[in-house]
Design a protein around this motif. Structure first.
Motif, PDB file in Angstrom:
ATOM      1  N   PRO A  24      57.844  42.349  35.506  1.00 19.94           N
ATOM      2  CA  PRO A  24      58.603  41.104  35.696  1.00 19.94           C
ATOM      3  C   PRO A  24      57.766  39.884  35.288  1.00 19.94           C
ATOM      4  N   ASN A  25      58.430  38.943  34.644  1.00 26.19           N
ATOM      5  CA  ASN A  25      57.711  37.813  34.065  1.00 26.19           C
ATOM      6  C   ASN A  25      57.049  36.913  35.086  1.00 26.19           C
ATOM      7  N   ILE A  26      57.424  37.047  36.329  1.00 24.28           N
ATOM      8  CA  ILE A  26      56.791  36.200  37.353  1.00 24.28           C
ATOM      9  C   ILE A  26      55.279  36.464  37.427  1.00 24.28           C
ATOM     10  N   HIS A  27      54.903  37.681  37.049  1.00 28.03           N
ATOM     11  CA  HIS A  27      53.467  38.002  37.060  1.00 28.03           C
ATOM     12  C   HIS A  27      52.682  37.079  36.130  1.00 28.03           C
ATOM     13  N   PHE A  28      53.332  36.660  35.045  1.00 27.34           N
ATOM     14  CA  PHE A  28      52.618  35.803  34.087  1.00 27.34           C
ATOM     15  C   PHE A  28      52.570  34.361  34.567  1.00 27.34           C
ATOM     16  N   GLU A  29      53.370  34.065  35.593  1.00 20.90           N
ATOM     17  CA  GLU A  29      53.353  32.726  36.190  1.00 20.90           C
ATOM     18  C   GLU A  29      52.314  32.650  37.296  1.00 20.90           C
ATOM     19  N   LYS A  30      52.129  33.793  37.969  1.00 26.15           N
ATOM     20  CA  LYS A  30      51.298  33.780  39.180  1.00 26.15           C
ATOM     21  C   LYS A  30      49.881  34.305  38.950  1.00 26.15           C
ATOM     22  N   PRO A  42      20.685  37.241  45.581  1.00 24.66           N
ATOM     23  CA  PRO A  42      21.763  36.943  46.500  1.00 24.66           C
ATOM     24  C   PRO A  42      22.885  37.959  46.357  1.00 24.66           C
ATOM     25  N   HIS A  43      23.661  38.104  47.403  1.00 25.24           N
ATOM     26  CA  HIS A  43      24.739  39.085  47.376  1.00 25.24           C
ATOM     27  C   HIS A  43      25.998  38.448  46.788  1.00 25.24           C
ATOM     28  N   ILE A  44      26.310  38.851  45.580  1.00 21.27           N
ATOM     29  CA  ILE A  44      27.511  38.340  44.913  1.00 21.27           C
ATOM     30  C   ILE A  44      28.568  39.427  45.009  1.00 21.27           C
ATOM     31  N   GLN A  45      29.696  39.088  45.579  1.00 24.90           N
ATOM     32  CA  GLN A  45      30.768  40.081  45.734  1.00 24.90           C
ATOM     33  C   GLN A  45      31.791  39.934  44.617  1.00 24.90           C
ATOM     34  N   SER A  46      32.232  41.067  44.108  1.00 25.14           N
ATOM     35  CA  SER A  46      33.176  41.061  43.000  1.00 25.14           C
ATOM     36  C   SER A  46      33.927  42.406  43.030  1.00 25.14           C
ATOM     37  N   THR A  47      35.166  42.475  42.715  1.00 30.23           N
ATOM     38  CA  THR A  47      36.049  41.421  42.293  1.00 30.23           C
ATOM     39  C   THR A  47      36.878  40.933  43.482  1.00 30.23           C
ATOM     40  N   VAL A  48      36.882  39.614  43.676  1.00 26.68           N
ATOM     41  CA  VAL A  48      37.711  39.007  44.719  1.00 26.68           C
ATOM     42  C   VAL A  48      38.788  38.207  43.988  1.00 26.68           C
ATOM     43  N   PHE A  49      40.031  38.402  44.410  1.00 27.93           N
ATOM     44  CA  PHE A  49      41.127  37.704  43.733  1.00 27.93           C
ATOM     45  C   PHE A  49      41.387  36.375  44.438  1.00 27.93           C
ATOM     46  N   VAL A  50      40.979  35.322  43.782  1.00 23.94           N
ATOM     47  CA  VAL A  50      41.013  33.983  44.382  1.00 23.94           C
ATOM     48  C   VAL A  50      42.096  33.154  43.693  1.00 23.94           C
ATOM     49  N   ARG A  51      42.800  32.350  44.467  1.00 17.91           N
ATOM     50  CA  ARG A  51      43.818  31.464  43.878  1.00 17.91           C
ATOM     51  C   ARG A  51      43.122  30.225  43.329  1.00 17.91           C
ATOM     52  N   ASN A  52      43.404  29.926  42.080  1.00 17.35           N
ATOM     53  CA  ASN A  52      42.726  28.785  41.458  1.00 17.35           C
ATOM     54  C   ASN A  52      43.529  27.493  41.599  1.00 17.35           C
ATOM     55  N   GLU A  53      43.043  26.434  40.984  1.00 20.01           N
ATOM     56  CA  GLU A  53      43.673  25.114  41.147  1.00 20.01           C
ATOM     57  C   GLU A  53      45.101  25.100  40.589  1.00 20.01           C
ATOM     58  N   ASN A  54      45.383  26.003  39.643  1.00 24.39           N
ATOM     59  CA  ASN A  54      46.733  26.055  39.070  1.00 24.39           C
ATOM     60  C   ASN A  54      47.687  26.898  39.897  1.00 24.39           C
ATOM     61  N   GLY A  55      47.183  27.436  40.979  1.00 26.75           N
ATOM     62  CA  GLY A  55      48.031  28.280  41.821  1.00 26.75           C
ATOM     63  C   GLY A  55      48.111  29.712  41.321  1.00 26.75           C
ATOM     64  N   ARG A  56      47.309  30.059  40.347  1.00 29.31           N
ATOM     65  CA  ARG A  56      47.312  31.444  39.850  1.00 29.31           C
ATOM     66  C   ARG A  56      46.139  32.204  40.476  1.00 29.31           C
ATOM     67  N   LEU A  57      46.338  33.498  40.579  1.00 30.93           N
ATOM     68  CA  LEU A  57      45.214  34.329  41.032  1.00 30.93           C
ATOM     69  C   LEU A  57      44.308  34.620  39.854  1.00 30.93           C
ATOM     70  N   GLU A  58      43.024  34.693  40.142  1.00 20.97           N
ATOM     71  CA  GLU A  58      42.086  35.081  39.081  1.00 20.97           C
ATOM     72  C   GLU A  58      40.972  35.917  39.702  1.00 20.97           C
TER      73      GLU A  58
END
Lengths: 639, 200
Positions: free
Chosen positions: A363-369, A409-425
């Protein structure tokens, strides 16, 4: 007489302004190597070497001086233009910061301190100057993975207190070889090693196969001068030696010119030295088990996407880069730009043979979010988010680097964070930990120079050696240290400790803790390694994410705390994705029944179609029948 | 684009109902009672109406269940898509998806139980006085006609058959079909009310 004097001054002023203008225009003229003539072959770089005083270095010089890239490379390329490029302009406040990226991470585990630093204006980072890190200290801490320029070279950025030291070490000029040396002999680890010794002006040449650099500028006195032997007469050469360079004289031709095997497009290996990221798990440190980025596997280079012109403004490739830097052309160097085309203009699509994704059934909503990288980049989500090591944070690639998997330092990955555009990255995150001063709502770290020698003892660590385990202290120790810090400032300042996403402070003699934005994690988006469609998230169907126990939505992110009573907390991924856990669980349930739902809807649709077809057929039959009957009646009447 | 077309259609339908009721002299407070009577008459098939009839109750049940679900589907889709101009997501999506499944069920039941009473009759075509009944029946069949692409497009979207462009096309098909379905349903409801007036 006075009138004629004014006339002379007037003429002199006009002449002066004209000369200044001419000079400035002249200085902006392109140099011979700035613009290509169109020949696609790489020009041969047979060069004269120049030192930092722009004096040519000759094969038979009695005292060999390190080459300066400013004058050697700058002979044909506009060095000052290059020096404002992305890798060198991090301290220039006039340049837009762009999307948050990997910070320099200041770490002092004995003081329980981890602070993300950046000269760029990235929310969640602190400017090195804010915590008392001078430009030279910055180079000491992070210079191993800096390609020169910036605080290492620009006079206005160099601290007056360090001018003498900088005279000894020289300036850390832009290391052109770090990216453009095409030989296998270029040794970035040697460059790092020279930077660690403060052999700044020797470092670029020392990393090439042209010269061998010895000595240690950091051990030299502040009045050290390579041209004046008396300044280092007292040095004990058994323990250290003055920095020196020995050129491979066989590389000089009879015209005192040296051939450099240089490439315009830097090789991937060069990028990797500073931009490697790897699972901290020992299994993955075995390289044969790790995968390559699909673009690289297909034969591309990093710089095929991360392009730049003479100005060295690298295309970073994120969605809003074109707007951030007001360069519309950057839109075509994003994932969408190559794979879909900018605003459906097909001429930008398909660069480097980029295939057009089908995304069947998605579904195209995935490309929005979601950013493209959510499904295609980073580690696949796991129940417990993993640790990664990065070149810059963990000093990977250095001679004798620490290979412990769980190194700070302990860097954790992958964490899905919402960015300023409201998309997950997909992102890497770290939790800061530091002693700070709270003024109003603002919390800033205590400058590192403000800690006295006794501070480490007050923390009462039960170990002197640490290879990765997160250190934590008791509440009582924390209270003692906070009281000590408050008292040492005459109780004028309110000291706090930030760790595990919380602020700890004394309030009426009691220790209290609370969540606050300034204590929150720092995250930066990751773009690599890119996985192909067949390895992307969702390739197995909706269940990859939309399931009751989905690691994508409900993976555990460890919130490491330096306070024992608050340690080992886990956050659900939804915390970072800014999603509602209950809703996501409920929504996931609908996917459990989806196969049945599909069958039922198909049956219902078939019934409706069947009824419709029957009655429409009947209706048509009825109309034609009545039509025929009426016609016959009229005919009969006519007869 | 769809957003503006949908808004124009909604405003147009409201204007249509307002002017028509005004022309026919139907007061707004009468609409509800006339509609209720219209439902009972249409669903019950007046000639054989028997309140204890199981099928009548079933038809009525399906009708109201469908109405509620249509209302839910409209609210959960029009608020995000038409009013806010975004894709359906979050709670709206959750309700929409669940309601859609039950809608398919109840709508199928309704079609099965009412299709026959909406078949075309001689009187519908010949008798000019029955013109409104004809329109009511035609609008009924239009509802079924537009429901087919609305449902089939969603079924096709649930399978990995079409790529992004295909899914966008199916999405548009769904949205425009639903819009036409709403137009047909409004007209059908209008004629139910009008026809009821005549009967009274």
């Amino acid at each position: 007489m006075i009138k004629s004097n004014f006339k002379i001054i007037y003429i002199a002023l006009i002449l002066g302004i004209t000369l200044l203008l001419f000079g400035s225009i002249n200085s902006q003229q392109n140099k011979i190597g700035d613009i290509r003539d169109g020949n696609r072959a790489t020009p041969i770089h047979l060069l004269k070497l120049f030192d930092a005083d722009s004096v040519q270095i000759l094969k038979n010089d009695s005292l060999q001086i390190p080459l300066s890239t400013r004058y050697t490379c700058g002979e044909c390329h506009s060095y000052n233009v290059i020096n404002r490029g992305f890798h060198f302009n991090y301290a220039d406040k006039k340049i837009a910061s762009g999307r948050r990226s990997e910070p320099y991470i200041y770490m002092d585990w004995q003081k329980l301190t981890i602070i993300p630093l950046s000269n760029r204006d990235w929310k969640g980072t602190f400017n090195p100057a804010e915590i008392g890190i001078s430009p030279m200290k910055f180079l000491d801490l992070f210079g191993t993975h800096l390609p020169g320029g910036g605080v290492g070279e620009i006079d206005s950025l160099i601290s007056p207190d360090e001018l003498f030291r900088m005279e000894v070490s020289g300036k850390l000029e832009v290391n052109c070889f770090a990216c453009h040396d095409a030989t296998r002999q270029y040794d970035p680890a040697e460059y790092s090693s020279q930077v660690q010794k403060q052999n700044y002006k020797w470092a670029p040449a020392g990393a090439t196969s042209l010269a061998v650099v010895t000595g240690n500028a950091s051990k030299m006195p502040e009045n050290y001068d390579i041209y004046t032997p008396s300044t280092f007469a007292d040095i004990d050469v058994r323990t250290t030696s003055p920095p020196a360079i020995n050129y491979d004289l066989s590389k000089f031709n009879s015209n005192n010119m040296v051939f450099f095997d240089l490439k315009r497009k830097g090789e991937n290996e060069r990028c990797y030295y500073c931009h490697s990221s790897v699972h901290a798990d020992n299994n993955y440190l075995n390289q044969w088990k790790s995968e390559e980025d699909v673009h690289i596997a297909k034969g591309m280079n990093c710089v095929d996407c991360h392009r730049n012109g003479l100005d060295h403004q690298m295309a970073r490739g994120y969605r809003d880069e074109a707007e951030d830097f007001k360069r519309p052309e950057l839109k075509s160097y994003t994932c969408e730009g190559c794979h879909l085309g900018v605003e459906n203009r097909l001429e930008t699509a398909g660069k480097n043979g980029a295939p057009t994704p089908l995304h069947k059934g998605m579904p195209n909503i995935h490309f929005e979010k979601l950013e493209c990288t959510v499904c295609h980049s980073g580690n696949l989500p796991k129940e417990n988010v993993e640790l990664v090591k990065s070149s810059r944070a963990h000093k990977l690639g250095l001679h004798k680097s620490n290979k412990e998997p769980e190194l700070f330092p302990h860097i954790q990955s992958t964490v899905f964070v919402r960015n300023e555009n409201g998309r997950l990255e997909p992102s890497n995150i770290i939790y800061p930990s530091f002693w700070g001063i709270k003024k109003g709502d603002e919390i800033k770290p205590i400058p590192i120079s403000d800690f006295d020698d006794s501070f480490n003892e007050r923390i009462e660590l039960d170990t002197l050696v640490n290879y990765g385990k997160w250190i934590s202290i008791n509440d009582s120790t924390l209270i003692d240290v906070l009281k000590y810090l408050n008292e040492s400032s005459g109780n004028k300042e309110n000291h706090v400790f930030i760790t595990g996403g919380k602020v700890f402070e004394m309030n009426d003699g009691e220790l209290e803790s609370y969540r606050e934005e300034s204590a929150e994690y720092y995250s930066w988006a990751i773009g690599h390694n890119v996985r192909p469609a067949s390895q992307s998230l969702g390739v197995n169907g909706c269940d990859d994410c939309h399931s009751f126990s989905s690691d994508f939505f409900f993976g555990n992110v460890l919130v490491e705390s330096s306070v024992k009573s608050d340690s080992a907390n886990y956050n659900s991924m939804t915390y970072y994705s800014d999603l509602n856990t209950v809703y996501q669980k409920l929504f996931s349930l609908t996917f459990l029944f989806r196969p049945w739902m599909k069958i039922m809807i198909i049956i219902f649709a078939l019934i409706i179609i069947f009824v419709f077809v029957i009655y429409v057929s009947k209706g048509l039959f009825f109309i034609t029948e009545r039509g025929t009957a009426l016609s016959s009646k009229e005919e009969m009447n006519n007869v | 684009m769809y957003r503006y077309i949908a808004l124009i259609v909604i405003i147009g339908l409201s204007y249509f109902l307002y002017t028509k009721f005004k022309q026919k002299g139907i007061l707004w407070n009468e609409v509800y009672s006339r509609f209720m009577d219209g439902v009972k008459i249409s669903i019950g098939n007046i000639k054989s109406r028997n309140k204890s009839d199981f099928l009548y109750k079933l038809r009525l049940g399906f009708y109201w269940f469908t109405i509620i679900l249509v209302f839910l589907l409209i609210v959960t889709s029009f608020i995000p898509v038409v009013i806010l101009g975004i894709h359906i997501s979050g709670l709206f999506l959750l309700i929409h998806v669940i309601a859609a499944l039950f809608f398919c069920f109840s709508f199928t039941g309704l079609v099965l139980l009412t299709a026959h009473s909406n078949k075309l009759l001689d009187s519908d075509l010949i008798n000019q006085e029955n013109k409104n009944k004809l329109y009511e029946k035609l609008s009924y069949w239009c509802i079924i006609l537009f429901s087919i692409p609305a449902i089939v497009s969603i079924i096709l979207m649930l399978y990995p058959i079409f790529g992004s462009e295909g899914i966008e096309f199916l999405n548009d098909t769904h949205r425009y079909s639903v819009l036409l379905l709403i137009v047909a349903a409004t007209i059908n409801t209008y004629y139910m009310i009008i026809n009821n007036k005549k009967i009274n």
